[in-house]
Each structure stands twice: as structure tokens, then as C-alpha cells.
Design an enzyme around this catalytic site. Sequence first.
Site, PDB file in Angstrom:
ATOM      1  N   ASP B 168       0.691  -1.293   0.014  1.00  0.00           N
ATOM      2  CA  ASP B 168       0.082  -0.064   0.001  1.00  0.00           C
ATOM      3  C   ASP B 168       0.969   1.220  -0.174  1.00  0.00           C
ATOM      4  OD1 ASP B 168      -2.371   1.519   0.377  1.00  0.00           O
ATOM      5  OD2 ASP B 168      -1.416   1.957   2.490  1.00  0.00           O
ATOM      6  N   ASP B 170      -0.276   4.935   0.802  1.00  0.00           N
ATOM      7  CA  ASP B 170      -0.317   6.133   1.580  1.00  0.00           C
ATOM      8  C   ASP B 170      -0.458   5.579   3.053  1.00  0.00           C
ATOM      9  OD1 ASP B 170      -1.001   8.204   0.210  1.00  0.00           O
ATOM     10  OD2 ASP B 170      -2.622   7.182  -0.741  1.00  0.00           O
TER      11      ASP B 170
END
Lengths: 171, 857
Positions: B168, B170
Amino acid sequence: MFFLHNLEHTVTLHPSYFGRNMHELVTAKLVKDMEGVCMGDYFIIAIMDTFDVSEGRILPGNGLAEFTVGYRAVVWRPFKGEVVDCVVVSVNPHGFFCQAGPLRLFVSTSMMPEEIHYDANASPPQFTNNADMVIEPNTHIRVKLINMRTEVGEMWAIGTINGDFLGCLQA
Amino acid sequence: MNRTVNFGSRLRYPITIVKILKSPGTPIKKQEVLLTYSFEWTRTVGDHINDKTWEETTTTVVNWESPIDGDLKKWFIKEGDVIKGDCPCMTVKEECPHDVQFSGLCARCGKDMTEVNWAADTRDADRAPISMVHDQTSLTVSKTQAVRTEETLQRRLLQSRKLSLVVDLDQTIIHACIDPTVGEWQRDPTNPNYESVKNVKTFQLEDGPRGVARGCWYYIKMRPGLEEFLQRISTMYELHVYTMGTRAYAQNVARIVDPNRKLFGNRVISRDENGNMYAKSLQRLFPVSTDMVLIIDDRADVWPNNRTNLIKVSPYEFFKGIGDINSSFLPKRQDLLTDAPGPAAANGKSAKEAKEAIPESPAVTQLQLEEQERTLEKQIKERPLQILQEKLDKEEEEAEKASTVSEDGEDTPSSQPHHRHQVLSDDDSELEFLEQHLTQIHKAYYEEYDRRRSRKLELDIDAKPDVGDVMDDVKSKALEGCRIVLSGIIPMGIDVLSSEIGLQLKSFGAQIRTSVSRDVTHLVVSTLRPRTSKVRQAAEIPSIKIVSQEWLSECFCKWKKADEKPYLFDVHPDDRPGGKDSAGTVAATGDTETEMDEGEETDARLTNGKPRRKIRLQNPRLRIVNPQGVSHKLEEDDEDSDDEDDGEIDDDLDDEFSPYEPEDGELSPTERLKGFDWGDVDDELEAFMEESTDEDDEAKTDDDSRRTAGKKRKYATDDEGETGSESDRVDEEGNVLSSKRVRRARQPLGGSSLKNQYAPEGNDDNSSLPTPQVTGEEDGYEDMDEAELEADFMAEFEAAEVEEDEEDQPKVQDPQPTTDLGATTVAATQSAGQQESSLAATAAAGKGSENVSGGEG
């Protein structure tokens, strides 16, 4: 294949533009509206000139002026079996996508010569025959169209590089 | 590619095959007639107007057309057969299986797949339903093709001894913001934050947000040590990016993180291709098997189906107060283990504006896009970082002013940059541990694989273990043997075991307990709510380590039992056990007298170790330990959770509670008991115990801890029902269950609601600590059908021959606003049946006499 095609389009003009240079404005708006558009079977590549701008007709209700413009444009109509030069956009295990101007093409692994295989370990991943042919993003490639499908404002195509003189273009 | 073709469900069965027109071996086309069949049907014929109609059976002969193209291989039927229902009729060798399709075109043969054909039951487009390519949704494949592709991938990974890792972006490996303040700081070397933001990378998005945020700069801070981390990890894992940002955003970030495109290649998937705004799914990329895939993400709730493959990392927050700029679409996060004032504040505006997951629709999506735009605009306009820095500067200034008077005129920020503290600090070491874990799992995985495959050196795809299991093995050793109680960490009303933290604890091998008992090893306390009953209970048991939630986050981060010492929680002096009596409260003794003392001691403990009665006489309100500060918070918390209560008093009490605190000017309920003759009550109870011996549904297996906790609970709270507590004590040894029944029977009087703990008079200093049972009493009365209840009780009271003047008392005492909880309590009473009622009567009898004595006193 490219054609010079006579077409007609209706342009509307806002009342605030009414004045001496109305015809120029109509032409400018025509170019802005129509260039690069997919018209179903073909793409309008460039508008050459207008040969007939009708008299303006005020539309009741909103006051816009409506002009019917006859114009000449270069259009591209892809045909089945046509050979096009494109640029590879992305590569995945099932095949690769490439772009011939406005047309997006997909060439699947089954549409490639036997010796070309997918190499996932390369970065970025590529199709290669371990010799002169390396297909990765931004490769220039010659593809033959197999079939197209159109929807409103969009066209997709399936291509092949299985054939003589198809495949990577030597830069 | 042979395919078996059915007749189809639309035929009028039973049918009889009349003639087969094509023989095996011939090529057939779609809609070509292959055979003729006949069927019988009835119709009504005759004169409809004069109503002279009759049924007539007709036999009709119909053509059957081929639904597909190909070479006819074999018929399963012969002429004259009668077919009762849909069944296979032939095998056809197809030229093309249409298993890879691009926007409605077969990528193998170029045929248009969207054509609808009345001869076929299904569309050709449905033959390739799976989308598994990272950057496209228009390319779909069939199940067989997906299996084939994935197997190739797995073979390749096994060969190079790698695994897949979905990363991922962010708050996992980077933190992004669009606050222009960052840019200003970057250009200003005198700024205290200059050092921190020096390495922040920037980019602009062409198709970024519209409006004010148009053309804004994105500031990307990589997590410390990211480059080296990815370099090393990429030798063991094939990396994929999976983000909820847009495609352009994802690609720009990928370019920053991986400038040579060596790490991620083209394996980037964003929300544009995800097909779901609220959840990520490994099946989108690995539709067949996720055996070799791991995920690292800061949010577990976006992976509803792939929890086993997930390694949750602590969110990286470099730009304070910004949160995740791409989280507008995601539900609000609930799993923060930080000390911030609350998840909402910690996550900034984006979290506040984030919506709960709701079914996706274009309108909603549009709304959320706008929502996100607003969030971004707000960030640009309000500049949260600047505000933070200014605030910090101000504090600095004030501190400086206080210390040095002479420098009064000089403390403008620009003239004294060296004095200024920085808002941003870069002190995150998560990746270090993450790398260790990933290496560990990789090693364990391939050890297991080598063990499983029979012949060494040969690739064996069937021998591959599931990485989820491997990870479970590695993780579950971390907190093995820990029995953990959480206090003040999980919002009430949420099931502890199914909460995010609970699930994580479980995955680390820890056991979660809902109440404090002897065998508990750790009590994890929120530093925001340090004064809970659990803390008080745990403080009495020396074997329990009371730690703050940072201990938990360190355990989660390091995957091992962290040293408790730095995290040992400083229990509020008032909550510490009061010397000698600390041990006595836990042991259960049968003697009534001892029990009585014990109860008093428990209460006394709450009042700072002083004898309770004395205090009570002087001022009942001395029981508030800390009326303004912490206890107030507690109270709010309890209030929130109250909505979740379903009237089950035991469940309710397993969570937090606080001692009862009487209203202003109100006498302590126990005050009235002073002259009370306990012997009478005991006698009465004994009589009662004899007449009711059979058990009801309450007869659950009650472990020791539960009992102890429950008892303590009662002592701390049951002031109003001293008789009830008394009964508990009496039968603590003999019959706990019936005591429970008494409690439950009393429930309509003392319901479970904590709601109206706020004094209606609004006295701030009167911030009472909520007491479930006592307040519930008032509550229940206001809300339920009084007449009905009264009637019920009147009957019982008469039977028990006790005056029922106490009926009026609660109303006089406390005209509280109503809540909806009374209704459930009423229902509970009514369903409790006759026996329960009689119990209620006994309990009420106790109350009645209590009142009398109260009156006397």
C-alpha cells in the site's frame, strides 16, 4: 486508411459572439468540437477547411445561433486487415496494449509468433524472442488489425503481429 | 477445445427427437439447424364468444439451432429419443475458447463477443469474467486462463524463491500531503522544518483535483529507510503497488519511490482499476490462489477477505494532522493505538469526512469525489501544518518570555530560527522491523516448502504452503501465553474479540479476557482513561502487569513480547489497593459476616482507604474520586456505549463501570441502612432459597474469575440494593446462580442503563461516576409502562406482605429524562415468568424494609 471526407456539422454560437468575425468563430468552434472525435466507423483526424457556412438561425427560446457548416476533413477509418504502426503502452502476461493514434489495440499472446514469450523477470516485463524482438512499453511496433468494435465515441481493436514484416520496428 | 452443449432450458420439455440433420465430423455454425424435434402441447379452440371451447392437443415440429460455432464431434442422442429435461446433447470442438477478451472482442479470434444470439442461453462475453491485469479493467480472462496464468507466475516465483508482496502507498511506505506550507518550508533554509522537509519529493497531477486544489503540488515523504528496505525486500518478494489513490497519483508516487521502475515494474493498481471504492481485494490480482501473496498495509479494514495475508503496519504520519489524503472513500478508521485525543483528530479532516461504507452507486461516488475535493481544498486553504508550527512557535515564545525577560523584543520567528522547534520530525523505525518480519516469513515459507516437496531441486507447485498459515505460525508465538484485558481502548458496544485490536491480539497468540481475574497477565490501559474499574481490580493482583497501550503497539510492531518496564502504567494513587484488605477481596468466603466486612472494605478502598461509614455520615459525596477530570471522560464514554446495551445486565457489567455517586443533596442509599436489621433479611433469604432451587437459563458455566469480578462489581455498585448484595454474599458459596437470579429479577428496578448519569440540574461539580444498577432504576421507572409494572409488582408485594411505599421513591428522587432502554427491561421482566417474579418480590421486599429503615434513620 485515410480519406478526405466532406462532412456536415451543426455549430451553435452564443449571442455574445454575434458580430463581424462570426464565421471565424464558427470555424474555430467547429475545429474545437470535431477534431479527434470518433464518429463510429472513423476518426476525424484534421479539419482542412469549411466550404459552406449557412446563414445563422436563431434558436427560439435561448437565442443561440445555429449554423450548418459543410467542411472537409481528413478521416481515418481502420479496416480489418489494415496494417498500422503503433506504440506499445503496457505489457501483461496475456498480451500487450498499443496505441495507433486514437485507436487502442490489444495483441494477445496467441496473436504472436511462436518464439515470442513473456518474460516477467525483466523490468519492466516484456515480450521477447531473445533476439532482436523486445516488446516493452514505448516500443514501436507494426500490427495488423484483426477486428474492431465501436461504441459511441470509442473504438477498440484486436491486432496481430503474426505475419511477414509485422512486429518490432527497428528504430 | 471440446465443449459439451446442452439443449437449453427454454425448450418445451418433454421433447422427441425427430431427425438429426448434421452428422458428427461436420463443421457447424451458430444458428444453423442441427436437428428437428417435436413436442406436444394443448390449446383451447372453438367458439369463445358462445363459450363452446375445448382443449386440443397438438404436436409441433420445431428446428433446433446450434448455439455455437465449431466442429460437431459427437451426438449424445439419437432419433426417436424422448428427452425429459435439459441435458447435454452434443460435443463440439470450438475453434476459439474466447478466453481472453478485450472490450467485448475476443483477443484470440477477434470476434465480437457482445453479440446476443437467441439460439444461445449465455452471452459469449460471460465466458471471460475475470479481470486480473493491473492497469486495465477492459481485459478479461476466463477461469481456465486465470489458472494457467497464475500457475505460471507461481512456478516462476518458486523458481526464483520469491513471494508476492502487495504494498500500500499512503501511510504505509509514504505520507503525502498537498499543504503548500511544505513547499514554503522547503524553499526556506532558515525554517526549523527545513531539514525534515528537504527530502520531500513533489509532483503535480494533470488530471488531479479540480477547483482550488487544481494543479496543486503533492508533497511525498518516504518512510525513513524506504529505499534500502525496498531494495533488500525485492530480492525476496515481487512487489506490487495497490493504492486507493488515482492511477496518475499511483504512477507518480511509484516513480518517486522507484525511479528506475526496477522494483514495481508495471505492477501498479489504483482505485481506477480496483472496481471498488471501499475495499481492496487480492482476488482482483490473484483470482485463483493467494497462497504466495503477502500484503503490507496500514489499514486492515480495507482488506475484508484477505486478513490472513495481511501484515498490518503502524500508519506513517509525517505531516502531522493530515492523515491519508486518499481515504475519503474508506470507512473511518477505528484501530489507532496512538495517544492522540481520538481517532478522528488523529486522522485529520479526511477521517472526519470519511464516510461509512455504503453500497456503491454513481451518485454516491460522485458525492465522495466532491468530498475529497473539498478535503483537499481545505488543506490548501487552511494549511494545517502552518497552524501547527505557529502554535508551537507561540508556545516557544511564551516559554522564552518566561525565562528570559531581556530578549523580549527579539523573539520574532525569523530572527531566532535556532530557538524554534520543528513540527515535523522524522523518527519512524517501522520499516526496520517490517523487514525482519518479511525476511522471517520468507525464510519460514521456503523452509516449509523444501520440507514438503519430495524430490529436492525439482519444482513442485503442489508442495507450496499457504503463506497465511506460515505467517500465523510465525506470529502466534509472539504473545503466546499472554492473557490480556483491555481497558478504555475499545469503544464500548464493540465486541472486543471482533474488534481490530482484538483480532490482531488473537493473531499474535494472545488470549483476550473481558474481565480481570487472577490468571490475567496484562492489563492494557488507555492513557486517556486511566481510571477504570478494571485498573482498580487489576491493581489488587500483583501478577497483572498494568501497561499503557504503547506496549501493545510495540508488540504489534516488533512481533514479540516487548519489555513491559518502560510501559508500566502508573496507577492513580486512589486506585491502588488500600494495604491490608487488598488480598481479602478476591477470596470468596462463605461466612456472612466476613463477606459483609469485605464488601465494606471494597467500598472503603474506593474512598481512598478510609473507613467508608464515617465518610458517609459526614458527606456522601466524598465518594467522587475526581469529579472534574478523568471521571468525567469516563462518564461520556459510558454514555456512548449505552446505546448498545440490550438489557442484559451481565454483559453490560463486564465492561467498565464506576462506583455510584449520589445526586446533590441526596442521601446515600446506604445511609438508610444504618439501623437496619440484617438478621431479618438473612432469615427471609434463607426461606426464599429453600423454596426456589431449580435453575433457569442463567445456569451458565461461570468461571472463577467471572465470579470474583462480578462480586466486586456488586460491592462497588450495589449500594441501593444492599439486600441484593447481601443475598449474593450469603449464597456466594452455596448458590451463586440464584443470586444472579435475584439480580436479574431486580433488573426492572435497577436496569442496565447508564444514560442519565448526567445530573439534570447540570451541576458540573456533580459529575457522577456512572453506576449501572442504581441509575437504571430511575431510568426504568421513567420509561416503562408504569401502570403495568406497578400492577405486576403490587400482586407480588401483596404476596410477600410488604408495604410498597418505595414505589414512589425513585420518582421523587430523580425526575430523569426518559430513554428507550426501559422497554427492553420490561420485556425481560415479563418473559422472566412467575418464578422470577417471586424473586423480584423478595428483592423488593428487601428494598421495602430498607426504605423503612431509611425512614427511621
